[in-house]
Design an enzyme around this catalytic site. Structure first.
Site, PDB file in Angstrom:
ATOM      1  NE  ARG A  90      -2.659   2.858   3.017  1.00  0.00           N
ATOM      2  CZ  ARG A  90      -2.583   3.758   3.826  1.00  0.00           C
ATOM      3  NH1 ARG A  90      -1.543   3.646   5.000  1.00  0.00           N
ATOM      4  NH2 ARG A  90      -3.249   4.892   4.178  1.00  0.00           N
ATOM      5  CG  HIS A 180      -9.299   6.832   3.245  1.00  0.00           C
ATOM      6  ND1 HIS A 180      -9.753   8.252   3.836  1.00  0.00           N
ATOM      7  CD2 HIS A 180      -8.221   6.444   3.924  1.00  0.00           C
ATOM      8  CE1 HIS A 180      -9.340   7.802   5.242  1.00  0.00           C
ATOM      9  NE2 HIS A 180      -8.667   7.555   5.271  1.00  0.00           N
ATOM     10  NE  ARG A 241      -4.906  12.696   9.490  1.00  0.00           N
ATOM     11  CZ  ARG A 241      -5.376  11.545   9.276  1.00  0.00           C
ATOM     12  NH1 ARG A 241      -6.294  11.927   7.669  1.00  0.00           N
ATOM     13  NH2 ARG A 241      -5.280  10.472   9.316  1.00  0.00           N
TER      14      ARG A 241
END
Ligand code: ADP
Length: 400
Positions: A90, A180, A241
C-alpha cells in the site's frame, strides 16, 4: 497463488498473507514500534496467535520477524517463502505520476521517492518497506504498488485545483489528491455488485469514516470529487485532525501562540478533531460514551461529525445531480449506527429512508442494505477490505 500484502508505516508494518484461490486470509499481523523498541503480533486464519516484544531496528528486521512467523512450525501457514508468489504494497501518495497499480521497478521506487515531499512520513516509510522486502525475498518475487490516491485520479481540474496562485500547482504540484482511494474503490464496486447494477450507471457517495475519514462522489464509475486534499487533513472532522477550516484560523493561531509551521502541523493533525473538541479521546466509542454520560463537549464533537457528513452528502448530491446510493464504511461507518441514523434521518427531505432495525443490526462486520424498500436512495453498510484490493491488483499484474 499466495500474496503477501504489506502496509509499511514509519514505525509499523502491517501484513496479510492471502490465499487467492478463495481470497481467505491465511495470516495477518503487525510489527509495531520499529526503530523504538518493538512489538510483534501475528495471528493465523485458524486462530493461532503469537505475540512478543522484540527489538526491530528497521523495516528489514521487521520483515524478518514476519518471514519467521509465516514459516514457523507452531504459528506458520506456509512451509517456505517460495510459496509467496508476489508482494503487494500500500502506498499513500502516488501524486500525478501513478494513476493505477504497477509492478515495482527501480524507476517506480524513484517515482515514489520523488513524491516524499508531498507525503514525508508515509512515502519514505513505504520505500523502506519495498527495499526491506527486496532484501528478504530477493528480486525473484515480484512486488506491486497500489496507491491510495489512484482511484481519485479521474477528478476534473475544477475539483482538484486550489484557488491559490496557479504557479504553486506548477512549481510544487499543490492540488487535491484525495486518499483512502483503495477503500472507496472496493466499497463502490461491492455496492454495485450488491445492487446488481453496473457502477457506471450509479450516482454514488461513499463515506469512509474511521480515525481518518473521507467522503467521495462517484459518477459514470469515476471519482468526480473527494473530501481529502493535498494531504489527509482536509474534509470532515476526524479523530485528531481538523478537516476543512478557514485558512486564516491557521495563521491567526500561529501568530497568537507563536507556533512554528511544524508545531501548527502537529496541532492540526494530532490535537484537533474529536480529541481537540471533546478533550476526552480521539476514539468515537469513548466520545460517544462520554456524550451519553452528559459531557457537553463530547456531544458537540459528535454533532460536528454528523453535521460534516451531512454537508458533504448534500453538496456531493448537487455535484452528482442526484444520488442513487450512499455507502458507509470503516470503523465508525461500519459500527456507529447512531451517526448513520442521525445523518440519514436528516436526509429524508431527498427521499432517504432507512430501516432503523436493519441499521442497528448492521455492525461488527455485517454487510448489507439499511434503507427501506421505498427509499429513493439505497443506503448500504459495507465493511472495507483494502488488503483484498491490493492482493487482487497484485495478482492481476503478476499474472498478466
Ligand atoms: P483507521 O482509520 O485507523 O483504520 P478505523 O477504520 O479502525 O481506523 O476506525 C477507528 C474508529 O472507528 C474509532 O473512532 C472507533 O471508535 C471506531 N470503531 C471501531 N470499531 C468500532 C466498533 N466495534 N464499534 C464502534 N466504533 C468502532
Amino acid at each position: 497463488m499466495k500474496i503477501l500484502v504489506i502496509n509499511a508505516g514509519s514505525s509499523s508494518m502491517k501484513y496479510q498473507l492471502i490465499d487467492m484461490t478463495d481470497e481467505s486470509v491465511l495470516a495477518k499481523g503487525n510489527c509495531e514500534r520499529i526503530g523504538i523498541d518493538g512489538h510483534f503480533k501475528h495471528s493465523t486464519g485458524d486462530g493461532r496467535v503469537f505475540e512478543t516484544d522484540v527489538t526491530m531496528n528497521n523495516h528489514t528486521e521487521a520483515f524478518i520477524q514476519i518471514k519467521n512467523a509465516l514459516i514457523s512450525d507452531k504459528y506458520g501457514v506456509i512451509k517456505s517463502l517460495d510459496e509467496v508468489s508476489a508482494v503487494g504494497h500500500r502506498i499513500v501518495q502516488g501524486g500525478s505520476l501513478f494513476s493505477e497499480s504497477v509492478i515495482v521497478t527501480e524507476d517506480v521506487i524513484k517515482g515514489i521517492e520523488s513524491l516524499i515531499p508531498l507525503a514525508p512520513l508515509h512515502n519514505a516509510a513505504h520505500v523502506q518497506g519495498i527495499r526491506a522486502c527486496l532484501e528478504v525475498f530477493g528480486d525473484k518475487v515480484p512486488e506491486v504498488v497500489v496507491f491510495d490516491t489512484a482511484f481519485h485520479s479521474t477528478m476534473p481540474e475544477k475539483a482538484f485545483i486550489y484557488p491559490v496562485p496557479y504557479e504553486y500547482y506548477e512549481k510544487y504540484a499543490v492540488r487535491r489528491y484525495g486518499f483512502h482511494g483503495t477503500s472507496h474503490r472496493y466499497v463502490s464496486h461491492r455496492c454495485a455488485e450488491l445492487m446488481g447494477r453496473d457502477l457506471k450507471d450509479i450516482k454514488m457517495i461513499t463515506c469512509h469514516l474511521g480515525n481518518g475519514s473521507s467522503i467521495t462522489a462517484i459518477k459514470d464509475g469515476k471519482v468526480v470529487d473527494t473530501s481529502m486534499g493535498l494531504t489527509p487533513l482536509d474534509g470532515i472532522m476526524m479523530g485528531t485532525r481538523t478537516g476543512s477550516l478557514d485558512p486564516s484560523v491557521v495563521t491567526f493561531i500561529a501568530e497568537q501562540e507563536h507556533l512554528t509551521a511544524e508545531q501548527m502541523d502537529t496541532m492540526l493533525n494530532k490535537k484537533s478533531g474529536f480529541l481537540g473538541i471533546s478533550g476526552v479521546s480521539s476514539d468515537d466509542r469513548d466520545v460517544t460514551a462520554a456524550a451519553e454520560a452528559g459531557n457537553a463537549r463530547a456531544k458537540l464533537a459528535i454533532d460536528i461529525l454528523e453535521y460534516d457528513i451531512l454537508k458533504y452528502i448534500g453538496s456531493y448530491t448537487a455535484v452528482l445531480g442526484g444520488v442513487d446510493a450512499i455507502v458507509f464504511t470503516a470503523g465508525i461507518g461500519e459500527n456507529q449506527c447512531s451517526h448513520r441514523s442521525s445523518v440519514c434521518h436528516a436526509l429524508e427531505f431527498m427521499g432517504v429512508k432507512i430501516d432503523d432495525e436493519l441499521n442497528e443490526k448492521m455492525i461488527r462486520g455485517n454487510e448489507g442494505k439499511i434503507s427501506a424498500p421505498d427509499s429513493k436512495v439505497d443506503v448500504y453498510v459495507i465493511p472495507t477490505n483494502e488488503e483484498l484490493v491490493i492482493a487482487r491488483d497484485t495478482m492481476a499484474l503478476v499474472t498478466k
